[in-house]
Design a protein around this motif. Structure first.
Motif, mmCIF file in Angstrom:
data_model
loop_
_atom_site.group_PDB
_atom_site.id
_atom_site.type_symbol
_atom_site.label_atom_id
_atom_site.label_comp_id
_atom_site.label_asym_id
_atom_site.label_seq_id
_atom_site.Cartn_x
_atom_site.Cartn_y
_atom_site.Cartn_z
ATOM 1 N N ILE A 42 -43.809 63.085 -33.431
ATOM 2 C CA ILE A 42 -44.359 64.015 -32.445
ATOM 3 C C ILE A 42 -45.673 64.527 -33.016
ATOM 4 O O ILE A 42 -45.729 64.931 -34.183
ATOM 5 N N TYR A 43 -46.732 64.502 -32.234
ATOM 6 C CA TYR A 43 -48.020 65.014 -32.704
ATOM 7 C C TYR A 43 -48.829 65.523 -31.513
ATOM 8 O O TYR A 43 -48.520 65.219 -30.356
ATOM 9 N N LEU A 44 -49.873 66.289 -31.822
ATOM 10 C CA LEU A 44 -50.681 66.889 -30.766
ATOM 11 C C LEU A 44 -51.939 66.089 -30.439
ATOM 12 O O LEU A 44 -52.327 65.998 -29.287
ATOM 13 N N GLU A 45 -52.604 65.548 -31.460
ATOM 14 C CA GLU A 45 -53.845 64.786 -31.247
ATOM 15 C C GLU A 45 -53.938 63.625 -32.224
ATOM 16 O O GLU A 45 -53.310 63.635 -33.272
ATOM 17 N N LYS A 46 -54.782 62.660 -31.849
ATOM 18 C CA LYS A 46 -55.063 61.510 -32.713
ATOM 19 C C LYS A 46 -56.270 61.822 -33.589
ATOM 20 O O LYS A 46 -57.182 62.540 -33.174
ATOM 21 N N LEU A 47 -56.257 61.249 -34.782
ATOM 22 C CA LEU A 47 -57.376 61.361 -35.702
ATOM 23 C C LEU A 47 -57.740 59.946 -36.151
ATOM 24 O O LEU A 47 -56.892 59.239 -36.706
ATOM 25 N N PRO A 48 -58.975 59.515 -35.903
ATOM 26 C CA PRO A 48 -59.331 58.134 -36.268
ATOM 27 C C PRO A 48 -59.545 57.965 -37.770
ATOM 28 O O PRO A 48 -59.803 58.930 -38.491
ATOM 29 N N LEU A 49 -59.415 56.732 -38.216
ATOM 30 C CA LEU A 49 -59.837 56.339 -39.555
ATOM 31 C C LEU A 49 -61.214 55.697 -39.418
ATOM 32 O O LEU A 49 -61.570 55.179 -38.352
#
Length: 183
Positions: free
Chosen positions: A169-176
């Motif tokens: 479960i997470y709120l937002e994506k973070l790119p690499l």
């Protein structure tokens, strides 16, 4: 310095992009000291969790989030897996992990009192960011060895391929960010 603009609802943060290897950089997300972000994200994350009895996080960046989540959920306690064995620990459970941010082996350990708190309980594993999943996996193994039932794995952000996982479960994506290698 290059930055990445992270937006979570009404909150925006400029995250510095830092190299973690010759090939890879990450947007450095640190919630330590960011009261506004913790207070904003904790109730949202709490609303997405299934019913749980115990929250568990790893020392140290997850502590402010797990504190506020426990407050939001009306819990009196939470468990922090320590990154070293402390003199007060009796019969600690220990697990070794390697995370993308530390890039070296580290240990996670639970005191016997933590084990008692977890045994037979539904547990949510909480972290600030899930990337490779090694830290969460290490916590999950500890929870299972302590006799707990992992009911959820949650974080504010899912980084890189973790955003495609259906078990978190997470709120937002973070790119690499792939580094450009010049000759």
């Amino acid at each position: 310095m290059e930055t990445y603009t992270l937006t979570i609802g009404d909150i925006k943060r400029e995250l510095p992009i830092v190299a973690v290897s010759d090939e890879l950089s990450i947007a450095s997300f640190v919630i330590l000291g960011d009261t506004e972000l913790v207070l904003y994200t904790a109730p949202i994350l709490a609303s997405k969790l299934p019913e749980v009895d115990v929250l568990v996080t790893a020392e140290a960046k997850g502590i402010p989030l797990v504190y506020e989540l426990s407050r939001q959920l009306g819990m009196k306690q939470y468990v922090v897996a320590r990154k070293s064995i402390k003199p007060y620990m009796e019969s600690p459970l220990v697990n070794e992990v390697v995370s993308i941010t530390t890039q070296k082996k580290q240990i996670l350990c639970l005191d016997s009192d933590d084990v008692k708190q977890i045994k037979g309980k539904r547990v949510a594993i909480i972290d600030d960011v899930i990337s490779t999943g090694q830290s969460v996996r290490g916590l999950e193994e500890l929870v299972v060895r302590a006799g707990g039932i992992v009911a959820a794995k949650a974080a504010i952000l899912a980084e890189g391929n973790a955003a495609g996982r259906e078990d978190i479960i997470y709120l937002e994506k973070l790119p690499l960010f792939r580094n450009r290698i010049s000759n």
